[in-house]
Design an enzyme around this catalytic site. Structure first.
Site, short mmCIF file in Angstrom:
data_model
loop_
_atom_site.label_atom_id
_atom_site.label_comp_id
_atom_site.label_asym_id
_atom_site.label_seq_id
_atom_site.Cartn_x
_atom_site.Cartn_y
_atom_site.Cartn_z
N MET A 261 8.65 23.26 -64.77
CA MET A 261 8.76 22.74 -66.14
C MET A 261 10.08 21.99 -66.31
SD MET A 261 6.81 25.37 -68.60
CE MET A 261 8.10 26.58 -68.76
N HIS B 62 14.71 26.22 -58.42
CA HIS B 62 13.66 25.20 -58.22
C HIS B 62 13.92 24.43 -56.91
CE1 HIS B 62 13.77 25.30 -62.79
NE2 HIS B 62 12.52 25.61 -62.53
N LYS C 104 10.73 35.10 -58.64
CA LYS C 104 11.28 35.36 -59.98
C LYS C 104 10.15 35.64 -60.99
CE LYS C 104 14.07 34.61 -63.64
NZ LYS C 104 13.29 33.81 -64.53
N SER D 69 17.66 30.77 -64.24
CA SER D 69 16.53 30.45 -65.12
C SER D 69 16.94 29.29 -66.01
CB SER D 69 16.20 31.68 -65.98
OG SER D 69 15.44 31.28 -67.10
N SER D 70 15.97 28.43 -66.33
CA SER D 70 16.27 27.28 -67.19
C SER D 70 16.75 27.73 -68.56
CB SER D 70 15.02 26.41 -67.35
OG SER D 70 14.53 26.03 -66.10
N ARG D 71 16.36 28.93 -68.97
CA ARG D 71 16.74 29.40 -70.30
C ARG D 71 18.15 30.02 -70.34
NH1 ARG D 71 11.18 30.70 -70.06
NH2 ARG D 71 9.94 29.80 -71.74
N ALA E 235 14.25 21.00 -66.04
CA ALA E 235 15.57 21.64 -66.21
C ALA E 235 15.91 22.33 -64.88
CB ALA E 235 15.61 22.60 -67.38
N LEU E 236 15.86 21.54 -63.83
CA LEU E 236 15.90 22.07 -62.47
C LEU E 236 17.25 22.70 -62.12
CD1 LEU E 236 14.06 19.13 -60.63
CD2 LEU E 236 13.07 21.22 -61.63
N HIS E 237 17.18 23.86 -61.49
CA HIS E 237 18.38 24.53 -61.01
C HIS E 237 18.17 24.88 -59.54
CE1 HIS E 237 15.94 28.10 -61.41
NE2 HIS E 237 15.80 27.90 -62.72
P1 AMP Z 1 9.57 27.03 -64.22
O1 AMP Z 1 10.20 25.68 -64.26
O2 AMP Z 1 10.33 28.07 -64.95
O3 AMP Z 1 8.09 26.99 -64.58
O4 AMP Z 1 9.62 27.49 -62.69
C1 AMP Z 1 9.05 26.71 -61.68
C2 AMP Z 1 9.07 27.49 -60.39
O5 AMP Z 1 10.41 27.80 -60.06
C3 AMP Z 1 8.31 28.83 -60.50
O6 AMP Z 1 7.59 29.03 -59.30
C4 AMP Z 1 9.44 29.81 -60.64
O7 AMP Z 1 9.11 31.11 -60.18
C5 AMP Z 1 10.50 29.18 -59.76
N1 AMP Z 1 11.82 29.71 -60.10
C6 AMP Z 1 12.38 29.80 -61.33
N2 AMP Z 1 13.58 30.42 -61.26
C7 AMP Z 1 13.77 30.73 -59.95
C8 AMP Z 1 14.81 31.38 -59.23
N3 AMP Z 1 15.91 31.85 -59.83
N4 AMP Z 1 14.68 31.52 -57.89
C9 AMP Z 1 13.56 31.07 -57.26
N5 AMP Z 1 12.54 30.44 -57.88
C10 AMP Z 1 12.64 30.28 -59.22
#
Ligand code: AMP
Length: 293
Positions: free
Chosen positions: A39, A46, A158, A194-196, A41-43
């Protein structure tokens, strides 16, 4: 922009049909495709998925789509961070080949109904607290899988329950994709990225560490205590942490995703969720695997 970034070609598609056709050509050339849905807001979490996809496959596709149907809180959807320029820079730096970046009306008609049986996985833990969340997740992931048709899809541990739900859907609908689970990437002090997290106030950011601490405590206690004792001690610990409103701390069989009451010869996982101010945080850790990364 560094020359390295400038030289990397990231192809961007907003249209389902266009990316589908483009990837048909990649497939016919014999290349394997790895897919990383996000979604934005890449860290670093991601980006670790992009790296894993690059290691395992020939061609890496990432999607950025803030999926409205998985948000049960409208404010959370409105406030979700969308730093797209930053995201593009990171994707180029990590040599992602294609980005799928659709608008909402590219993915949804206005009148659309989705309901899939998920073996009750959508009613427990996260699903109980966020009703409809996993119906929304499976709805968008099915559409994305159909569009990209990758050989592999990469997800972070996660969101462990999300992987369980998607794995169930993949089996049930016989979708031809192999799921790869990648480790949780943490900040130096242990907080899961986490993006949040950007919305945590400085004091809350410190309080949030309680989740990681509760999991390392569980991991340690698990060596010498029963499941019941571990749950009691960890819940007591969480209760003693200022600013933490625990939603659940549970120990599950990592494969069947059912609660366990006594130790078994299977992989077991502790899962925790809490509110800190206005922010919800989730985290998890295997208990009988050395995974204290
Ligand atoms: P999101 O953008 O939150 O929907 O996450 C996209 C993908 O990144 C999902 O498969 C998440 O599980 C993964 N993700 C989010 N945070 C982490 C993290 N800290 N370490 C590894 N994968 C993550």
């Amino acid at each position: 922009m560094s020359p390295l970034i400038a030289n990397c070609n990231l192809k961007i598609f907003n249209n389902r049909e266009a990316i589908h056709h483009y990837l048909d050509d990649i497939r016919s050339s014999g290349k394997s495709i790895g897919f990383v849905p996000t979604m934005g807001a890449l860290h670093a979490g991601h980006l670790s998925l992009i790296e894993a996809a690059r290691r395992k496959t020939d061609f890496v596709v990432c999607s950025i789509f803030v999926n409205p149907t998985q948000f049960n809180d409208k404010k959370d959807l409105e406030n979700y961070p969308r730093p797209i320029e930053d995201d593009l820079r990171k994707l180029r730096e990590f040599k992602c080949d294609v980005l799928f970046l659709p608008e909402v009306d590219e993915m949804y008609n206005s009148s659309e109904f989705w309901s899939i049986e998920l073996d009750n996985l959508d009613n427990i833990l996260e699903g109980r607290i966020r009703p409809g969340h996993y119906q929304g997740v499976t709805q968008i992931v099915k559409k994305l899988f159909d569009t990209v048709q990758s050989d592999f899809a990469f997800f972070g541990q996660k969101d462990y329950q999300q992987i369980m739900v998607i794995a169930y859907m993949v089996r049930k609908l016989r979708i031809k994709v192999k799921l790869v689970i990648c480790p949780i990437i943490r900040e130096n002090d242990g907080l899961a990225m986490s993006s949040r997290n950007v919305y945590l106030l400085p004091a809350e950011r410190l309080q949030a560490l309680a989740l990681y601490k509760s999991l390392t405590l569980a991991h340690e206690l698990f060596k010498t205590h029963s499941v019941k004792q571990v749950k009691k001690k960890v819940n007591d610990f969480l209760e003693s942490c200022p600013g933490i409103e625990t939603e659940y701390f549970e120990i599950y069989n990592a494969r069947t995703f059912k609660p366990i009451t006594s130790k078994r010869a299977v992989t077991m996982i502790a899962l925790v969720a809490a509110r800190i101010g206005k922010i919800r945080i989730i985290d998890n850790m295997y208990l009988n695997k050395e995974n204290l990364y």
